[in-house]
Design a protein around this motif. Structure first.
Motif, PDB file in Angstrom:
ATOM      1  N   ASN A 102       0.575  -1.183  -0.264  1.00  0.00           N
ATOM      2  CA  ASN A 102      -0.023   0.483   0.071  1.00  0.00           C
ATOM      3  C   ASN A 102       0.569   1.257  -0.231  1.00  0.00           C
ATOM      4  O   ASN A 102       0.654   1.948  -0.576  1.00  0.00           O
ATOM      5  CB  ASN A 102      -0.936   0.270   1.474  1.00  0.00           C
ATOM      6  CG  ASN A 102      -2.210  -0.579   0.743  1.00  0.00           C
ATOM      7  OD1 ASN A 102      -2.360  -1.176   0.035  1.00  0.00           O
ATOM      8  ND2 ASN A 102      -3.128  -1.188   1.693  1.00  0.00           N
ATOM      9  N   GLY A 137      -9.080  -1.544  -1.182  1.00  0.00           N
ATOM     10  CA  GLY A 137      -9.843  -2.283  -1.179  1.00  0.00           C
ATOM     11  C   GLY A 137      -9.257  -3.558  -0.530  1.00  0.00           C
ATOM     12  O   GLY A 137      -7.789  -2.999  -0.260  1.00  0.00           O
ATOM     13  N   TYR A 138      -9.708  -5.116  -0.508  1.00  0.00           N
ATOM     14  CA  TYR A 138      -8.688  -5.446  -0.020  1.00  0.00           C
ATOM     15  C   TYR A 138      -7.868  -6.415  -0.227  1.00  0.00           C
ATOM     16  O   TYR A 138      -7.584  -6.298  -0.986  1.00  0.00           O
ATOM     17  CB  TYR A 138      -9.549  -7.162   0.372  1.00  0.00           C
ATOM     18  CG  TYR A 138     -11.087  -6.826   1.231  1.00  0.00           C
ATOM     19  CD1 TYR A 138     -11.467  -6.898   3.126  1.00  0.00           C
ATOM     20  CD2 TYR A 138     -12.105  -6.042   0.323  1.00  0.00           C
ATOM     21  CE1 TYR A 138     -11.726  -6.360   3.339  1.00  0.00           C
ATOM     22  CE2 TYR A 138     -13.000  -5.473   1.297  1.00  0.00           C
ATOM     23  CZ  TYR A 138     -13.676  -5.831   3.038  1.00  0.00           C
ATOM     24  OH  TYR A 138     -14.351  -5.887   3.869  1.00  0.00           O
ATOM     25  N   TYR A 139      -6.618  -6.537   0.580  1.00  0.00           N
ATOM     26  CA  TYR A 139      -5.479  -7.388   0.028  1.00  0.00           C
ATOM     27  C   TYR A 139      -5.410  -8.870   1.413  1.00  0.00           C
ATOM     28  O   TYR A 139      -5.510  -8.541   2.526  1.00  0.00           O
ATOM     29  CB  TYR A 139      -4.566  -6.989   0.116  1.00  0.00           C
ATOM     30  CG  TYR A 139      -4.300  -5.972   1.504  1.00  0.00           C
ATOM     31  CD1 TYR A 139      -2.586  -6.161   1.676  1.00  0.00           C
ATOM     32  CD2 TYR A 139      -4.513  -4.966   1.368  1.00  0.00           C
ATOM     33  CE1 TYR A 139      -2.755  -5.754   3.521  1.00  0.00           C
ATOM     34  CE2 TYR A 139      -4.664  -3.842   2.863  1.00  0.00           C
ATOM     35  CZ  TYR A 139      -2.896  -4.459   2.846  1.00  0.00           C
ATOM     36  OH  TYR A 139      -3.116  -4.446   4.806  1.00  0.00           O
ATOM     37  N   ARG A 168      -8.797  -4.877   4.586  1.00  0.00           N
ATOM     38  CA  ARG A 168      -8.057  -3.441   3.880  1.00  0.00           C
ATOM     39  C   ARG A 168      -7.691  -2.184   5.029  1.00  0.00           C
ATOM     40  O   ARG A 168      -8.566  -2.740   6.318  1.00  0.00           O
ATOM     41  CB  ARG A 168      -9.535  -3.071   2.817  1.00  0.00           C
ATOM     42  CG  ARG A 168     -10.802  -2.647   3.979  1.00  0.00           C
ATOM     43  CD  ARG A 168     -11.574  -2.438   2.644  1.00  0.00           C
ATOM     44  NE  ARG A 168     -13.162  -2.158   2.865  1.00  0.00           N
ATOM     45  CZ  ARG A 168     -14.330  -2.100   2.480  1.00  0.00           C
ATOM     46  NH1 ARG A 168     -14.098  -1.683   0.864  1.00  0.00           N
ATOM     47  NH2 ARG A 168     -15.479  -1.988   2.843  1.00  0.00           N
ATOM     48  N   TYR A 185      -9.611   3.624   3.956  1.00  0.00           N
ATOM     49  CA  TYR A 185     -10.200   3.273   2.411  1.00  0.00           C
ATOM     50  C   TYR A 185     -10.900   3.808   1.554  1.00  0.00           C
ATOM     51  O   TYR A 185     -11.028   4.422   0.711  1.00  0.00           O
ATOM     52  CB  TYR A 185     -10.101   1.713   2.707  1.00  0.00           C
ATOM     53  CG  TYR A 185     -11.585   1.282   2.918  1.00  0.00           C
ATOM     54  CD1 TYR A 185     -12.855   1.235   2.256  1.00  0.00           C
ATOM     55  CD2 TYR A 185     -11.893   1.884   4.196  1.00  0.00           C
ATOM     56  CE1 TYR A 185     -13.915   1.256   2.662  1.00  0.00           C
ATOM     57  CE2 TYR A 185     -13.249   1.240   4.582  1.00  0.00           C
ATOM     58  CZ  TYR A 185     -14.799   1.452   4.365  1.00  0.00           C
ATOM     59  OH  TYR A 185     -15.640   1.293   4.145  1.00  0.00           O
ATOM     60  N   ARG A 188     -10.232  -7.167  -5.171  1.00  0.00           N
ATOM     61  CA  ARG A 188      -9.978  -5.847  -4.123  1.00  0.00           C
ATOM     62  C   ARG A 188     -11.310  -5.559  -3.893  1.00  0.00           C
ATOM     63  O   ARG A 188     -11.659  -4.942  -2.392  1.00  0.00           O
ATOM     64  CB  ARG A 188      -9.972  -4.814  -4.939  1.00  0.00           C
ATOM     65  CG  ARG A 188     -10.940  -4.467  -6.334  1.00  0.00           C
ATOM     66  CD  ARG A 188     -10.306  -3.079  -7.326  1.00  0.00           C
ATOM     67  NE  ARG A 188     -11.268  -3.040  -8.087  1.00  0.00           N
ATOM     68  CZ  ARG A 188     -12.516  -2.160  -7.883  1.00  0.00           C
ATOM     69  NH1 ARG A 188     -12.722  -1.915  -7.011  1.00  0.00           N
ATOM     70  NH2 ARG A 188     -13.056  -2.047  -8.604  1.00  0.00           N
TER      71      ARG A 188
END
Length: 604
Positions: free
Chosen positions: A184, A232-234, A243, A247, A481
């Motif tokens: 990120n 988004g998600y990871y 996330r 965000y 994401r």
């Protein structure tokens, strides 16, 4: 007319000849960097070095196709072999996987050459040249480098998670063994770099090579796409999908920059969905229409319509000169049947036929081999030859304007719910999919129905992006994401099982058999594309088993149904989580002097 300027100039590039380690400064050209970036023509060649890596298999067949499955709309059977690409499809790749090494290596070579060009352009003094044309061109070139570098870092973070973050041109004495940086942190800086330069970039219609050159439209779209990735998600090394707490800041950026593009350079979506992709097969690159940027492949290069697209059976004994092409990634029948029966995108996206050696369309051999119908070598105006395979010269789309509208709708909904602006953006995309006579129910009525809540509208965006971008191989990144990768593939498996059960019992409403023919004009026609029909109206129709093929008398379901997706949600290292991150190649670990490792993710 198609220009193909970047790829055609690769033979004269000054910087992209490295065959050594991707960070080795000795591999750089001996030509003085100051000279290269002292004038427009040579600086253009220097930036072309960054484009050259789209010519490599790292992108041409891997990142644009093979490595983008499996999802709820694209699939392949990774369990059936231990070869490199099969390991990737099966989410079980080893650190010795050659495909992963190709992607890692060429990503960092592209990043290296982008850093060289960025440094050369900044040091040249031409960003503030008194010559307005020179100043404008050098700022555009700088923007191209930042956008291209951001693309490669985006891909590295999707496939490897945290990776080394290199932003300086390599020089002798530099420490090349950098540790991993947080994915990120990398995305945050890459987004900011493009934000800082985009206003100095040129629109496609101001550039000599239009949509075959990275332009301001694509830069604005990339800010939004990267921001949605950043927000988004990871997957963490502990195999949790998370996330970051900030965000919403990145959804705001995505909204702001899609809105900026819509405000400054809006355009009507072309009404003919098929023509968007036919343009690529006909080497047409219209401006201010659908495509923002597409990777330009010269004739004799590129894998589009060789390993993605409608199957064409060719060879030396064939009765045509179009050669051979196949589709590595099939389309699940659950996705095909998810389309509304009146949605014009289905016939374009999902091909139920192939071209045989007699140059006649015939029904696909198996329900698990529905092809991406947007491209085909038999659409080419000039046949490339009986024994041709790769090298069709068909460009690959990197972003379409419909994507901008749907990103705007998604970001606006996440921030403010399904507002009128969010609904209107979705409406513009959906209108093209249906005849105007059906807009009352299929567009206006549908959007009213899905706009009752933020969650319902989000679900509609998830669906709409599937129907709009099927076969364009971006779905994997979206499911990641959104944090619903495992959920969606499980839904696909259960849907396939349900279709198999119903077909075997005779209780379903779908086409257990399909009836098809080639009409008097040579067109492939299906009588019942999504409904059950007991018999054909006359003997001109041929019957083909369809949904019944999903059932097995010995295993209940065909093996690919239960095995293709199993490691994505059921029997991976953490059930319910798709471990989409792959190990860093062993050779790069060994060469890192201990700075890199494959800790976490339960890699073997």
């Amino acid at each position: 007319m198609k220009t193909k300027y970047i790829m055609a100039l690769l033979a004269v590039l000054l910087l992209a000849s490295c065959q050594k380690d991707f960070l080795d400064p000795d591999s750089l050209s001996t030509v003085d960097n100051k000279y290269i970036f002292s004038n427009v023509d040579d600086a253009r060649k220097g930036v072309n070095a960054v484009y050259s890596y789209f010519q490599q298999d790292a992108f041409r067949s891997r990142l644009s196709n093979n490595m983008c499955g499996n999802t709820d709309i694209e699939r392949q059977s990774g369990w059936s072999s231990s070869a490199d690409r099969y390991q990737i499809w099966d989410l079980n790749a080893l650190d010795t996987n050659g495909d992963l090494n190709v992607v890692w290596t060429y990503a960092y070579r592209a990043i290296r050459d982008a850093n060289i060009a960025i440094d050369g352009i900044k040091q040249s003094g031409n960003l503030e040249s008194s010559d307005a044309s020179v100043k404008r061109t050098f700022n555009q070139l700088l923007g191209e480098c930042y956008v291209l570098r951001a693309y490669w870092y985006s891909m590295l973070s999707f496939y490897f998670g945290d990776v080394p973050y290199l932003t300086q041109a390599p020089v002798a004495g530099m420490n090349f063994n950098l540790p991993k940086s947080n994915r990120n942190e990398i995305l945050t800086q890459e987004i900011q770099n493009i934000i800082d330069i985009e206003e100095n970039m040129l629109w496609a219609d101001q550039l000599p090579y239009g949509i075959e050159q990275v332009n301001r439209e694509y830069a604005l779209g990339m800010i939004a796409r990267l921001s949605l990735q950043r927000g988004g998600y990871y997957l963490t090394p502990e195999l949790n999908m998370v996330r970051d707490s900030d965000y919403l800041d990145y959804y705001q950026i995505a909204k702001d920059y899609t809105e900026k593009l819509i405000t400054l350079k809006d355009r009507a979506l072309p009404t003919d969905f098929r023509q968007i992709f036919m343009n690529q097969c006909k080497f047409l690159t219209p401006l201010n229409e659908e495509i923002l940027w597409e990777v330009p492949f010269p004739k004799g290069s590129g894998d589009v319509a060789w390993n993605i697209g409608i199957t064409v059976d060719g060879g030396p004994t064939s009765k045509h000169d179009y050669g051979s092409g196949n589709n590595y990634m099939g389309i699940p029948v659950t996705y095909y049947l998810s389309f509304d029966s009146k949605d014009k995108r289905r016939e374009v996206t999902c091909a139920l036929y192939k071209i045989n050696t007699d140059f006649v369309p015939e029904f696909i051999s198996n329900v698990n081999n529905i092809a991406q119908g947007k491209w085909s070598r038999h659409f080419l105006d000039t046949p490339p030859g009986k024994q041709s395979a790769k090298g069709t010269g068909i460009n690959w789309p990197m972003m379409r304007y419909a994507d901008v509208l749907l990103m705007y709708a998604e970001a606006e909904n996440e921030l403010n719910g399904p507002t009128a602006d969010a609904q209107n953006a979705l409406k513009r995309v959906r209108q093209r999919a249906f005849d105007p006579a059906d807009w009352g129910t299929k567009v206006d009525g549908y959007i009213a129905q899905v706009s009752t809540s933020k969650d319902a509208f989000f679900d509609a965006i998830v669906d709409e992006r599937a129907w709009e971008f099927g076969g364009e191989m971006i779905r994997k990144y979206e499911l990641i994401r959104w944090g619903i990768y495992a959920e969606k593939v499980e839904e696909t498996v259960e849907g396939l099982k349900k279709l198999a059960d119903e077909a075997n019992a005779g209780t379903g409403t779908g086409p257990d058999y399909m009836y098809w023919k080639v009409d008097d004009k040579g067109n492939f026609v299906v009588l019942n594309p999504d409904t059950k029909v007991a018999t054909a109206p006359d003997e001109t129709w041929k019957r083909q088993s369809f949904l019944l093929q999903l059932y097995s008398s010995t295993t209940t379901y065909q093996e690919w149904i239960t095995k293709d997706f199993s490691k994505y949600y059921l029997d991976g290292p953490k059930p319910g989580v798709a471990r989409y991150i792959y190990p860093i190649p062993a050779i790069n670990i060994a060469n890192s002097d201990g700075t890199l490792n494959n800790d976490g993710y339960e890699f073997k």
